[in-house]
Design an enzyme around this catalytic site. Structure first.
Site, mmCIF file in Angstrom:
data_model
loop_
_atom_site.group_PDB
_atom_site.id
_atom_site.type_symbol
_atom_site.label_atom_id
_atom_site.label_comp_id
_atom_site.label_asym_id
_atom_site.label_seq_id
_atom_site.Cartn_x
_atom_site.Cartn_y
_atom_site.Cartn_z
ATOM 1 N N ASP A 173 0.854 -1.183 0.000
ATOM 2 C CA ASP A 173 0.000 0.000 0.000
ATOM 3 C C ASP A 173 0.891 1.234 0.000
ATOM 4 O OD1 ASP A 173 -3.124 0.407 0.394
ATOM 5 O OD2 ASP A 173 -2.131 2.073 1.388
ATOM 6 N N ALA A 237 -10.004 -3.904 -9.411
ATOM 7 C CA ALA A 237 -9.905 -2.496 -9.045
ATOM 8 C C ALA A 237 -10.584 -1.629 -10.102
ATOM 9 C CB ALA A 237 -8.432 -2.116 -8.861
ATOM 10 N N ARG A 238 -9.819 -1.103 -11.034
ATOM 11 C CA ARG A 238 -10.338 -0.303 -12.138
ATOM 12 C C ARG A 238 -9.579 -0.680 -13.399
ATOM 13 N NH1 ARG A 238 -14.013 0.318 -9.319
ATOM 14 N NH2 ARG A 238 -15.008 2.228 -8.563
ATOM 15 N N ASP A 262 -12.443 -8.417 -13.934
ATOM 16 C CA ASP A 262 -13.826 -7.960 -13.781
ATOM 17 C C ASP A 262 -13.983 -6.553 -14.332
ATOM 18 O OD1 ASP A 262 -16.563 -8.234 -12.764
ATOM 19 O OD2 ASP A 262 -15.983 -6.663 -11.360
ATOM 20 N N GLU A 267 -15.295 -0.675 -21.483
ATOM 21 C CA GLU A 267 -16.460 -1.445 -21.044
ATOM 22 C C GLU A 267 -17.707 -0.913 -21.745
ATOM 23 O OE1 GLU A 267 -16.746 -1.377 -16.785
ATOM 24 O OE2 GLU A 267 -14.770 -2.266 -16.484
ATOM 25 N N HIS A 286 -17.902 -6.739 -15.043
ATOM 26 C CA HIS A 286 -18.056 -5.747 -13.968
ATOM 27 C C HIS A 286 -19.339 -6.028 -13.182
ATOM 28 C CE1 HIS A 286 -16.598 -1.416 -12.943
ATOM 29 N NE2 HIS A 286 -16.984 -2.061 -11.869
#
Length: 367
Positions: A173, A237-238, A262, A267, A286
């Site tokens: 992190d 995440a993105r 995902d 998209e 997603h």
């Protein structure tokens, strides 16, 4: 101490949840406004203390008003991290963490797909074949190494579950990782650590971090070349964190064993995109299953922040400059809520498709 006297919301909850939200502020004047009615929203927030909105911070909330706190009822705040929002100086919060348990499950789902070679097994089943060549060399999760990049709500939910499955778990992190004693390795970007140890050692590299200008295309061809050639990437995440073109290149050149995705940069992913057909790629559109009563989890975040607001304590999930993303684009329902649609245009849309079913038409049904 600050006092909440008036609240305005545009949320799309059912009657029970709208009533519960209203009861978070029992002594306040509570007003509902349709998300697309920007004129009325502008008028209602003039003397309001709090706005709880469906999408991102709309420009109509940044005019002359008394707002002291805006809550956006979704996790990612990139769309609200704009210069004009920070310039206005109103604290903005989000709903990060409300779906963390099932997002962690979704990560494990992808990891198990890889371990059990699901595509091969389903093909064999459809053909009535008993056994799959090479299956005696397959390995489960136990004893293997997972590297989690992003130790927020989702990363923490995942790390405890992976440790319970007997995995070695590494975590990275930007800020120091407090607690999370289940981690075998803790890495902190602000202390000079990089994700390189995870790339080198992990059998599974899992992305659970925010998309920002700093993390955009963080996973690129050079990054993939640092990973084990049989490593498996999971992106929960993105989409913009992974360069799609480089991912495909790494897969085709044997620099990466596979991926569970995902989220993607584009998209929906075009039907003819080669990722759909790649034998070692698993894609979900997603669509993580919801936690039981997700709205209820959102309301608890709002409730705690309302308490913190009136106690003059730091708010949870606060928007920060690092959330800014130069390349940010809205999609799906987020784009819909800030599109400036007229009532007539909205009437022609199937809002339930985007926002879920609602069992009321007038606020008097739950007020």
């Amino acid at each position: 101490m600050p006092k909440i006297n008036k609240v305005v919301t545009t949320l799309w909850y059912n009657k029970e949840d709208m009533r519960a939200l209203r009861n978070v502020f029992p002594d306040a004047d509570f007003r509902y406004v349709d998300f697309y009615d920007k004129d009325r929203l502008t008028e209602e927030v003039k003397d309001a203390d709090v706005a709880i909105v469906l999408g991102d911070v709309d420009n109509c909330l940044l005019g002359e008003n008394c707002l002291k706190w805006i809550h956006c009822d979704h996790a990612g705040l990139n769309g609200s991290a704009r210069p004009e929002v920070f310039a206005r100086g109103i604290p903005v919060t989000g709903a990060a963490g409300r779906s963390a348990p099932v997002l962690a499950e979704h990560c494990i789902y992808f990891m198990l797909q890889s371990c059990y070679h699901t595509k091969e097994l389903l093909t064999a089943q459809a053909a009535g074949h008993w056994g799959v060549e090479g299956s005696n060399s397959w390995r489960g999760l136990y004893g293997r190494t997972a590297g989690i990049i992003g130790m927020g709500n989702n990363g923490r939910m995942l790390s405890t579950r992976l440790k319970a499955l007997g995995m070695n778990v590494m975590g990275f992190d930007k800020s120091p990782i407090q607690g999370a004693d289940e981690l075998d390795v803790k890495l902190c970007g602000n202390d000079g650590d990089t994700i390189d140890p995870i790339l080198k050692e992990a059998d599974f590299v899992i992305l659970t971090l925010a998309l920002t200008d700093e993390t955009y295309h963080m996973m690129n061809y050079g990054t993939f070349c640092k990973m084990k050639p049989d490593a498996f990437l999971v992106n929960m995440a993105r989409g913009g964190i992974v360069c799609t073109e480089d991912l495909l290149k790494a897969l085709n050149k044997g620099k990466l064993g596979g991926a569970g995705l995902d989220v993607l940069e584009e998209e929906p992913l075009p039907a003819d995109h080669p990722l759909w057909q790649h034998p070692n790629v698993y894609i979900t559109p997603h669509c993580t299953p919801q936690v039981p009563h997700r709205a209820g989890r959102s309301i608890e975040i709002i409730r705690e922040n309302a308490r913190r607001f009136e106690a003059d304590e730091p708010l949870l999930n606060l928007l920060k400059p690092a959330d800014a993303l130069t390349t940010a684009t809205k999609s799906g329902w987020a784009r819909l809520t800030n599109a400036g649609l007229t009532k007539e245009q909205v009437a022609r849309l199937d809002l339930d498709k985007f926002l879920g079913k609602r069992d009321w038409t007038d606020p008097s049904e739950w007020m």
